[in-house]
Design an enzyme around this catalytic site. Structure first.
Site, PDB file in Angstrom:
ATOM      1  N   ASP A 102      -2.608   9.958  -0.501  1.00 52.99           N
ATOM      2  CA  ASP A 102      -3.325   9.908   0.773  1.00 52.99           C
ATOM      3  C   ASP A 102      -4.518  10.853   0.780  1.00 52.99           C
ATOM      4  O   ASP A 102      -4.405  12.019   0.385  1.00 52.99           O
ATOM      5  CB  ASP A 102      -2.395  10.314   1.932  1.00 52.99           C
ATOM      6  CG  ASP A 102      -1.302   9.281   2.178  1.00 52.99           C
ATOM      7  OD1 ASP A 102      -1.496   8.114   1.816  1.00 52.99           O
ATOM      8  OD2 ASP A 102      -0.256   9.672   2.740  1.00 52.99           O
ATOM      9  N   HIS A 255       2.367   7.400  -3.962  1.00 51.25           N
ATOM     10  CA  HIS A 255       3.383   6.557  -3.320  1.00 51.25           C
ATOM     11  C   HIS A 255       2.868   5.123  -3.188  1.00 51.25           C
ATOM     12  O   HIS A 255       1.672   4.862  -3.333  1.00 51.25           O
ATOM     13  CB  HIS A 255       3.836   7.129  -1.973  1.00 51.25           C
ATOM     14  CG  HIS A 255       2.733   7.344  -0.983  1.00 51.25           C
ATOM     15  ND1 HIS A 255       1.874   8.405  -1.042  1.00 51.25           N
ATOM     16  CD2 HIS A 255       2.344   6.605   0.081  1.00 51.25           C
ATOM     17  CE1 HIS A 255       1.000   8.329  -0.055  1.00 51.25           C
ATOM     18  NE2 HIS A 255       1.257   7.227   0.639  1.00 51.25           N
ATOM     19  N   ARG A 270       2.992   7.915  11.165  1.00 49.50           N
ATOM     20  CA  ARG A 270       2.648   8.913  10.137  1.00 49.50           C
ATOM     21  C   ARG A 270       1.806  10.048  10.711  1.00 49.50           C
ATOM     22  O   ARG A 270       0.810   9.792  11.392  1.00 49.50           O
ATOM     23  CB  ARG A 270       1.884   8.239   8.997  1.00 49.50           C
ATOM     24  CG  ARG A 270       1.688   9.163   7.804  1.00 49.50           C
ATOM     25  CD  ARG A 270       0.937   8.462   6.687  1.00 49.50           C
ATOM     26  NE  ARG A 270      -0.448   8.874   6.659  1.00 49.50           N
ATOM     27  CZ  ARG A 270      -1.373   8.356   5.869  1.00 49.50           C
ATOM     28  NH1 ARG A 270      -1.059   7.383   5.031  1.00 49.50           N
ATOM     29  NH2 ARG A 270      -2.620   8.790   5.890  1.00 49.50           N
TER      30      ARG A 270
HETATM   31  C1  SIN Z   1       1.388   5.062   3.430  1.00 49.17           C
HETATM   32  O1  SIN Z   1       0.788   4.804   2.410  1.00 49.17           O
HETATM   33  O2  SIN Z   1       1.179   6.073   4.074  1.00 49.17           O
HETATM   34  C2  SIN Z   1       2.437   4.083   3.919  1.00 49.17           C
HETATM   35  C3  SIN Z   1       3.747   4.269   3.266  1.00 49.17           C
HETATM   36  C4  SIN Z   1       4.795   3.329   3.813  1.00 49.17           C
HETATM   37  O3  SIN Z   1       4.519   2.635   4.804  1.00 49.17           O
HETATM   38  O4  SIN Z   1       5.888   3.293   3.263  1.00 49.17           O
END
Ligand code: SIN
Length: 279
Positions: A102, A255, A270
Site C-alpha cells: 500500500d 498482499h 481500512r
Molecule cells: C487492500 O489491498 O488493501 C485490500 C485487501 C483486501 O481487501 O483483502
C-alpha cells in the site's frame, strides 16, 4: 490485562493474536505486546472484533501514527481516514486484486494498514501476504550486492491512471483518476526503521523502473524479483470471518486480495497509518 496470546499461522509470516479487544483502549502493556507481535510476525490477525466502531478503528490506528487520507479513493462518509473496500455481488473486479504494497507511490509510504471485515462471502475472498525480508534474505550474495546500490521509481499512475484497475469505476467505491500522479524514488533494498532488517521494496503495482534505467532495461530484473518474492515459502493466507481484523506492515510485506467469490458481497473497512521516507 487479559493474557495476550500470539499464535503464528505460517512459517513465513503472520500470527493470530488472542486476548485483545480492539474496541477498548489498550493498556500500554497490551499495546506493547501487540506492537512487538506486529514487528516479529509482519502481519497480525484478530478475530471477533464485532464491536470495533469507525472511531475505535481510527483510535487503534492512531496508537501507531497519523492516519492517511487516500489521495485517489474517497473515504467513508464522516470518516475520510477510513476506506470502505466493498465488492457487490454483481461487480466483477475487486480492489487490491494483485500483489502490492500500500501507498509505495507516496514520498512517505504507509507503515501499515488495518483492515476490518464487516461482511464476508461464504467462501473465497482470502488475503495473501508475502514476507519481503525473507524474500531478500533468500537472494544470492551477488544479487543482494547489485540491488543494494539501486533506487526504484514508484507511481500510482499505472493503477490509478486512466487504464488502471484500481481507478475503475465501481458501483461501490468512488475513485479519482490519477492522470498527474507524481513519481517518487525509494531504495530497492529497504531497511526496516524499527527492526533494522533489510527487505525488498519493489512491488508489481507501483514500481515502474529503476532510477537511471529505461523501462525496457528494468523489466527483466523487476520481473525476476516479482516472481521470486511471491513464492509460496514467503507467504501466508488469511481466511476472513465477519469481525476479523488484519494489520500488516507495509514496510516489509506485500498482499493480494483474492477475487474468487463472484456473486457474493464482501465489505471491509481500512485504516492506513502514515509512515516515513524509506532508507
Ligand atoms: C487492500 O489491498 O488493501 C485490500 C485487501 C483486501 O481487501 O483483502
Amino acid at each position: 490485562m487479559a493474557t495476550v496470546n500470539i499464535k503464528p499461522v505460517a512459517g513465513a509470516l503472520g500470527a493470530e493474536i488472542e486476548g485483545v479487544n480492539l474496541a477498548e483502549e489498550l493498556s500500554n502493556e497490551a499495546f506493547d505486546a501487540v506492537h512487538q507481535a506486529f514487528l516479529d510476525h509482519h502481519v497480525i490477525f484478530f478475530r471477533d472484533q464485532h464491536d470495533l466502531t469507525p472511531d475505535r478503528h481510527k483510535a487503534f490506528g492512531r496508537r501507531f501514527g497519523t492516519l492517511n487520507i487516500h489521495p485517489y479513493v474517497s473515504g467513508m462518509e464522516g470518516h475520510p481516514e477510513i476506506m470502505e473496500i466493498i465488492k457487490e455481488p454483481e461487480e466483477k473486479t475487486n480492489f487490491g486484486g494483485g500483489w502490492h504494497t500500500d501507498m509505495s507511490f507516496l514520498e512517505k509510504p504507509a507503515i501499515g494498514s488495518i483492515l476490518h471485515a464487516l461482511e464476508v462471502p461464504p467462501y473465497g475472498g482470502d488475503t495473501l501476504f508475502a514476507n519481503q525480508i525473507a524474500a531478500y534474505e533468500a537472494l544470492s550474495d551477488g544479487l543482494k550486492e547489485t540491488l543494494q546500490g539501486l533506487t526504484a521509481i514508484h507511481s500510482a499512475g499505472r493503477e490509478y491512471g486512466p487504464k488502471g484497475q484500481s481507478a475503475m469505476n465501481r458501483q461501490s467505491m468512488q475513485t479519482r483518476e490519477a492522470g498527474d500522479a507524481p513519481e517518487f524514488e525509494h531504495p530497492v533494498v529497504r531497511t526496516h526503521p524499527e527492526t533494522g532488517k533489510k527487505g525488498l521494496y519493489v512491488n508489481p503495482a507501483f514500481t515502474l523502473r529503476f532510477k537511471g534505467w529505461t523501462k525496457r532495461e528494468s523489466r527483466p530484473l523487476l520481473n525476476l524479483l516479482f516472481e521470486h518474492s511471491r513464492q509460496e515459502q514467503f507467504t501466508c493466507r488469511f481466511r476472513w470471518e465477519a469481525g476479523s481484523v488484519a494489520f500488516w506492515d507495509n514496510r516489509c510485506t506485500w498482499h493480494y486480495a483474492l477475487n474468487d467469490y463472484q456473486g457474493h458481497r464482501r465489505h471491509m473497512r481500512r485504516v492506513t497509518v502514515n509512515g516515513d521516507r524509506p532508507f
